[in-house]
Design a protein around this motif. Structure first.
Motif, short mmCIF file in Angstrom:
data_model
loop_
_atom_site.label_atom_id
_atom_site.label_comp_id
_atom_site.label_asym_id
_atom_site.label_seq_id
_atom_site.Cartn_x
_atom_site.Cartn_y
_atom_site.Cartn_z
N LYS A 51 -10.22 55.18 75.45
CA LYS A 51 -11.19 55.70 76.41
C LYS A 51 -11.07 57.22 76.54
O LYS A 51 -12.04 57.90 76.87
N ASP A 52 -9.90 57.76 76.26
CA ASP A 52 -9.70 59.21 76.38
C ASP A 52 -10.57 59.98 75.41
O ASP A 52 -10.97 61.13 75.68
N THR A 74 -17.77 62.14 78.23
CA THR A 74 -18.09 61.90 79.63
C THR A 74 -19.49 61.32 79.72
O THR A 74 -20.41 61.80 79.05
N ASP A 92 -20.18 58.22 78.90
CA ASP A 92 -20.15 56.96 78.15
C ASP A 92 -19.67 55.87 79.09
O ASP A 92 -18.60 55.98 79.69
N PRO A 93 -20.46 54.82 79.25
CA PRO A 93 -20.07 53.76 80.21
C PRO A 93 -18.75 53.10 79.86
O PRO A 93 -18.04 52.59 80.74
N ASN A 94 -18.38 53.14 78.57
CA ASN A 94 -17.11 52.52 78.18
C ASN A 94 -15.89 53.35 78.57
O ASN A 94 -14.74 52.90 78.44
N LYS A 95 -16.17 54.61 79.01
CA LYS A 95 -15.05 55.47 79.41
C LYS A 95 -14.48 55.05 80.76
O LYS A 95 -13.36 55.39 81.13
N ILE A 96 -15.30 54.30 81.49
CA ILE A 96 -14.89 53.88 82.83
C ILE A 96 -13.85 52.75 82.73
O ILE A 96 -13.98 51.82 81.95
N VAL A 97 -12.80 52.89 83.52
CA VAL A 97 -11.82 51.81 83.64
C VAL A 97 -12.30 50.92 84.78
O VAL A 97 -12.29 51.34 85.94
N SER A 98 -12.68 49.73 84.42
CA SER A 98 -13.25 48.86 85.44
C SER A 98 -12.20 47.99 86.11
O SER A 98 -11.13 47.74 85.54
N GLU A 138 -11.35 44.96 84.00
CA GLU A 138 -10.35 45.16 82.93
C GLU A 138 -8.92 45.11 83.49
O GLU A 138 -8.04 44.49 82.92
#
Lengths: 70, 210
Positions: free
Chosen positions: B13-14, B18, B20-26, B29
């Motif tokens: 994710k790093d 910025t 990108d929805p996949n960058k978010i830690v949900s 997860e």
């Protein structure tokens, strides 16, 4: 047990190293014989049983030694 | 062996940009990871985990017959104490025990032979009645004590009138160093002879203490 190491002492007499049970005669001789002194390993049967002249024993015409005291 | 497998690679994710929805830690997860961890622990066989329970100071951890570790519930002194040792050695009272550091029984006749010994590497037959004892392991210094004896090893004891008993069976000790010393055996011939003469005996023994 059936081996002995013999060497000549300072006064030209003969000393006989007798190992304890289970001990290697060569290892015992290297330890018991004075440093640098040659020794010969012989069968115990070669050591005279008659002790009357024990103090007059001497080594003559010996072959190459089996080792030296360490 | 692993009991936990990661579901989300958080490190990648790093590298995401910025926005990108996949960058978010949900939360999903994270929750999944905790669920994985909980599941992993539940699969561990608790019987394979060695737990020392109710341990107190000085308790001894011991192995069971199946190899598990358990609390013995005993102090070291309960397992084998100094008193137990003294009892086993038939030593009563408060006096301490000093064990022999070397001992030997050899036949000095007819070329000598070692019959039994402890911490003795060899003996050197130097002459009639003259022997050098070579220890296997050296003593820490030369202040050791040797109790030695020689005898004819015969029975009955000779007739006191025969003169045989006039011959004093003596053993003299000469310490050389920490691992070697000499024994001289002999005595007076008896009668008018009072000089020390070297003799050989069939039973020569010693015990060494330090």
């Amino acid at each position: 047990m059936d081996k002995r190491a013999i060497f000549s002492t300072n006064n030209n007499s003969v000393a006989v190293v007798i190992p304890a049970n289970g001990k290697d005669i060569f290892a015992c001789a290297k330890k018991a014989v004075p440093t640098g002194t040659p020794f010969w390993v012989v069968d115990v049967s070669e050591i005279p049983l008659d002790r009357k002249k024990r103090d007059a024993w001497e080594l003559v015409d010996m072959p190459e030694p089996d080792g030296y005291g360490e | 062996m692993s009991f936990y497998n990661k579901s989300t690679n958080f490190a990648v994710k790093d590298s995401l940009t910025t926005g990108d929805p996949n960058k978010i830690v949900s939360g999903v997860e994270i929750d999944t990871e905790f669920t994985n961890i909980a599941s992993g622990f539940s699969s561990v066989d608790s019987t394979k985990v060695d737990v020392v329970g109710s341990a107190v100071a000085d308790n001894i951890v011991t192995l069971t017959s199946s190899g598990a570790i358990q609390d013995s519930g005993s102090a070291i002194s309960d397992l084998y104490s100094t008193d137990d040792l003294k009892t086993d050695l038939n030593a009563s009272g408060d006096a301490p025990i000093y064990a022999a550091r070397a001992w030997l029984h050899f036949n000095g006749n007819n070329g000598s032979s070692i019959l039994s010994s402890g911490n003795v590497d060899s003996i050197t037959d130097l002459a009639v009645g003259k022997y050098q004892i070579n220890l296997t392991e050296a003593i820490e210094d030369t202040d050791y004590t040797i109790i030695a004896n020689c005898s004819r090893d015969i029975e009955p004891i000779p007739d006191p009138n025969s003169g045989e008993l006039d011959r004093a069976y003596q053993v003299h000790v000469a310490v050389i160093d920490e691992s070697t010393f000499k024994l001289f055996t002999g005595g007076a011939q008896g009668g008018s002879d009072t000089d020390f003469n070297f003799f050989e005996y069939p039973r020569i023994t010693f015990a060494l203490f330090r």
